[in-house]
Design a protein around this motif. Structure first.
Motif, PDB file in Angstrom:
ATOM      1  N   UNK B  85     -14.647  67.109  36.181  1.00  0.00           N
ATOM      2  CA  UNK B  85     -15.566  68.228  35.975  1.00  0.00           C
ATOM      3  C   UNK B  85     -16.955  67.755  35.562  1.00  0.00           C
ATOM      4  N   UNK B  87     -19.483  66.071  36.974  1.00  0.00           N
ATOM      5  CA  UNK B  87     -20.660  66.395  37.796  1.00  0.00           C
ATOM      6  C   UNK B  87     -21.104  67.848  37.623  1.00  0.00           C
ATOM      7  N   UNK B  88     -20.151  68.748  37.481  1.00  0.00           N
ATOM      8  CA  UNK B  88     -20.501  70.154  37.329  1.00  0.00           C
ATOM      9  C   UNK B  88     -21.224  70.386  36.011  1.00  0.00           C
ATOM     10  N   UNK B  89     -20.668  69.836  34.957  1.00  0.00           N
ATOM     11  CA  UNK B  89     -21.273  70.007  33.630  1.00  0.00           C
ATOM     12  C   UNK B  89     -22.687  69.416  33.619  1.00  0.00           C
ATOM     13  N   UNK B  91     -24.643  69.053  36.178  1.00  0.00           N
ATOM     14  CA  UNK B  91     -25.501  69.944  36.966  1.00  0.00           C
ATOM     15  C   UNK B  91     -25.951  71.166  36.183  1.00  0.00           C
ATOM     16  N   UNK B  92     -25.049  71.715  35.406  1.00  0.00           N
ATOM     17  CA  UNK B  92     -25.418  72.874  34.587  1.00  0.00           C
ATOM     18  C   UNK B  92     -26.497  72.468  33.586  1.00  0.00           C
TER      19      UNK B  92
END
Lengths: 135, 135
Positions: B85, B87-89, B91-92
């Motif tokens: 997870x 990369x998502x965090x 990005x956020x």
DNA sequence: CCGGATCCGTTTCGATACTG
DNA sequence: CAGTATCGAAACGGATCCGG
């Protein structure tokens, strides 16, 4: 431990199921009207939809305009800030397809939907451009 | 419009404020114990914490182990699925720092916290390795 | 002491009906 | 068509209790 970490700013958006669904509908499925959001399969209710649209507008992630052609209609669309959420949404999709067979099996249908929608958008854009050109 | 789109699988995680905070605490702030999550500035309550930890474990995003040193303690940690997870965090966080001056001003403090925590983790790892080596 | 489960008052959410 | 009003249902926060 500091509480004002970068994640927190995004939390109002990413900590809520419905805002994400609205953004998805705007981003991939070409929905623009109140009624179109209402009819998504997840079944958002009118109260929640109105609330979340107001929140997203306040955050300047979407914008609200009167439809120039049908005066009584209101068009919602993503701002640049909203469009910039694309990498995050894509990443969530990638993560999901890695860890859910059910999702990865459906990827192709999903892409087909998005593709179809983009073609629709491009057709609309062409029509708009040629109308401008004729003026 | 199909309802089983890839975003939906991630929605149980990203549609909830508390799960994201727990993942952030595990990922960046080196928290591992029930009590440590409780004491985060956002003030999660015991009921909600227990509920979300169970959810994340069921989803195989975190795992639960007995602390080998202190038998009465329970250690939580990210699985590979949880680590993915990241990369998502990130990005956020990037998106947030682009659109919130308050966030971008605080970025450096935030990085300092994460850096400090990684150093702590590396020190622990070294200690563990040298202990193994001595056996 | 630690990780929870239970109970309970309060807040928030959401489905339905209705309005400008 | 784009929302409010209302009201029951669910979630939450906090205190307390309990098993290991």
């Amino acid at each position: 431990m500091r509480s004002d970490c970068p994640l927190n700013y995004g939390l109002e958006i990413f900590g809520d199921k419905w805002t994400l669904l609205i953004i998805r509908d705007l981003m991939f499925f070409g929905k623009r009207y109140y009624n179109e959001f209402l009819s998504s399969n997840e079944g958002i209710s009118t109260t929640v939809l109105a609330d979340r649209l107001a929140l997203l507008e306040k955050q300047k992630i979407i914008k609200k305009q009167k439809d120039p052609e049908h005066k009584q209609k209101i068009v919602y669309s993503l701002t640049q800030k909203g469009i910039d959420l694309l990498p995050i949404i894509i990443n969530i999709g990638m993560w999901s397809s890695t860890y859910s067979k059910k999702v990865s099996d459906k990827m192709e249908c999903y892409f087909a939907d998005i593709r179809k929608n983009f073609e629709k958008g491009i057709a609309a854009l062409k029509a708009e451009l040629s109308a401008t050109h004729l003026e």
